[in-house]
Design an enzyme around this catalytic site. Structure first.
Site, short mmCIF file in Angstrom:
data_model
loop_
_atom_site.label_atom_id
_atom_site.label_comp_id
_atom_site.label_asym_id
_atom_site.label_seq_id
_atom_site.Cartn_x
_atom_site.Cartn_y
_atom_site.Cartn_z
N CYS A 1 -4.32 -17.27 17.80
CA CYS A 1 -3.59 -16.73 18.96
C CYS A 1 -3.05 -17.86 19.84
O CYS A 1 -3.80 -18.70 20.34
CB CYS A 1 -4.53 -15.81 19.73
N GLY A 2 -1.75 -17.89 19.99
CA GLY A 2 -1.08 -18.97 20.73
C GLY A 2 -1.52 -19.07 22.18
O GLY A 2 -1.74 -20.16 22.70
N HIS A 3 -1.68 -17.91 22.85
CA HIS A 3 -2.11 -17.95 24.25
C HIS A 3 -3.52 -18.53 24.37
O HIS A 3 -3.85 -19.14 25.37
CB HIS A 3 -2.08 -16.54 24.84
N CYS A 4 -4.35 -18.30 23.34
CA CYS A 4 -5.71 -18.86 23.35
C CYS A 4 -5.65 -20.36 23.21
O CYS A 4 -6.37 -21.10 23.88
CB CYS A 4 -6.53 -18.28 22.21
#
Ligand code: NAG
Ligand code: NAG
Length: 502
Positions: free
Chosen positions: A64-67
């Protein structure tokens, strides 16, 4: 077998606020460096949270990019907060790991990353709603670990606490006791991650207007509209509703100011019809637009419609989502509670009121986002757009398997050759159509609930709709179609001439 069951869904990006939607398993796991963030899994989760009266847990997924963006900030915050007195512990759980799925379920993790604040061995759980940069996290958590309501003992305390950018709720009590005071504190504890609270025994410390009190009173300060509002109703539910409804602006501003983010989220989460005016805030007559719009929003207050004004600078994603172009601004979109949209482009300030009235009176024609109907549609998998969906799916009398995809979605790309194979196998069956729709470029009708990509539905000849959630193999999909299709007793199968052009 297990792997083909992986229905990893790419998220549908909700206008302003993006997150990854909860998926299933993935293989990768990075090598761990010494870290201030505790790594937890299902085996040591309970013992760890029992040890720390205040702990923040991030549920993440490796893909997950936001993670990934949060990770270094979270790490930095954890290092700073480990020296805080009392220490504030930051932990993470890879919710993508099969063994941790039960934790993700228990903590209602619906997207990544999800951060929860756990107090008292997890008996009190709150969503972390603070900033996502290291300094912001530190500041927010320091406040969360202290008392839920800060005592205001001077005008200086008051001006330090009550800023001009946030909602702040102050209870004024002649004495710090009694039912009103207890209820105030209970609500402060409950809503502390959403709002800031303070209390005082002397109303004269408070800014923005004289408060003459004879009995316990709450004043809610806000950086918009009437700037403050008072209540003396300390019933827990009434007080909570008061806070929630008083802290939404009459017109929400959608621009790049991070202080507005909380209001934007509230705007999109509320259940009302939504009016959204998009325009370039640098245009000449912007003030005329804003004042007219504010006036109209005030007029419609409490009538089930919420108002937002978006700066073009911040709204490109939203416009794209609605299938509209920057060149069409100033424009206004109304989305009613059923998701039906109405649009007026090249709007003038003087037209807003009349147009809203037309909407209220039910005189407007709904707006539908659609790609053009393809002139040639001769691939095995047919292209469906919003404007031909009714013809192809509902009025064709055929059995249609329809994939909703997004062009950027990797799992959709993997599914494409499989759907091709399925389509080829039905090529001589005039009563079965395999089709796909780019759900980012077309409005998806309400009959199909698309929450991630790819989502596959089957609509039988008589329009019985079922979602396909079996394995992503050609064999399973073909069996599914054969099982769910309507029998073609009355329609003889056409032989090798192929099927009609769509
Ligand atoms: C929990 O267990 C995992 C896996 O064995 C380990 O990597 C991690 O360090 C443990 N965490 C704590 C706080 O003991
Ligand atoms: C908004 O208008 C200003 C002034 O005309 C212009 O410089 C700017 O590029 C516009 N912004 C957008 C996003 O079009």
């Amino acid at each position: 077998m297990a792997i083909s069951r992986v229905w990893i869904h790419c998220a549908i990006v909700a206008l302003a606020v993006a997150a990854c939607v909860l998926p299933a398993l993935a293989e990768e796991s990075g090598s761990e460096e010494p870290s201030s963030v505790l790594t937890l899994d299902v085996a040591n989760f309970s013992e760890t949270i029992a040890k720390h009266p205040f702990i923040v847990v991030e549920f993440y997924a490796p893909w997950c990019g936001h993670c990934k963006r949060l990770a270094p900030e979270y790490e930095k915050a954890a290092t700073i907060l480990s020296k805080h007195d009392p220490p504030i512990v930051l932990a993470k759980v890879d919710a993508n790991e099969e063994i941790n799925k039960e934790l993700a379920t228990k903590y209602e993790v619906k997207g990544f990353p999800t951060l929860k604040i756990l107090r008292n061995a997890g008996t009190n759980i709150q969503d972390y709603k603070g900033p996502r940069d290291a300094d912001g996290i530190v500041e927010h958590l320091k406040k969360q670990v202290g008392p839920a309501s800060a005592e205001i003992k001077s005008s200086e305390d008051a001006s330090n606490l009550i800023g001009v950018k946030k909602v702040f709720v102050v209870g004024v009590f002649p004495e710090y006791s009694g039912e009103e005071y207890m209820n105030f504190m209970a609500v402060a504890e409950k809503l502390r991650s959403d709002y800031d609270f303070g209390h005082t025994s002397d109303a004269k410390f408070l800014p923005r207007g004289h408060l003459n009190i004879y009995k316990p009173t709450v004043r809610l300060f806000k950086p918009f509209d009437e700037l403050f509002v008072d209540t003396q109703d300390f019933d827990i539910d009434a007080f909570q509703t008061f806070i929630e409804s008083s802290s939404v602006p009459i017109v929400t501003t959608f621009n790049k100011d991070p202080n507005n983010h909380q209001y934007i989220t509230k705007f999109f989460n509320n259940a009302h019809a939504k009016a959204m005016l998009f325009l370039n805030f640098s245009i000449e007559n912007i003030d005329s637009f804003k004042s007219k719009y504010q006036e109209i929003a005030e007029h419609y207050k409490g009538k089930g419609i919420s108002f937002l004004v978006g700066d073009l600078d911040a709204s490109q994603g939203a416009l794209q989502y609605f299938g509209l172009e920057a060149e069409q601004t100033p424009l206004i979109v109304i989305q009613d509670i059923n998701g039906v949209k109405f649009v007026k482009v090249h709007l003038e300030p003087d037209q807003i009121a009349t147009w809203l009235k037309e909407y209220k009176d039910g005189n407007l024609t709904p707006f539908r986002k659609s790609e053009p109907i393809p002139e040639v549609n001769d691939e095995p998998v047919k292209i469906v757009v919003a404007d031909n969906l009714k013809d192809v799916v509902f009025d064709s009398g055929k059995n249609v398997l329809l994939e909703f995809y997004a062009p950027w979605c990797g799992h959709c790309k993997k599914l494409a050759p499989i759907l091709d194979e399925v389509a080829v196998s039905f090529e001589n069956d005039a009563n079965v159509i395999i089709a796909k729709m780019d759900a980012t470029a077309n409005d998806v009708p309400n009959e199909f609930e698309v929450r991630g990509y790819p989502t596959v539905f089957f609509s039988s000849a008589s329009n019985k709709i079922v979602q396909y959630d079996g394995d992503r193999t050609a064999g399973d999909i073909i069996n599914f179609i054969q099982k769910n299709r309507d029998t073609d007793k009355d329609t003889p199968v056409q032989s090798n001439t192929g099927k009609d052009e769509l």
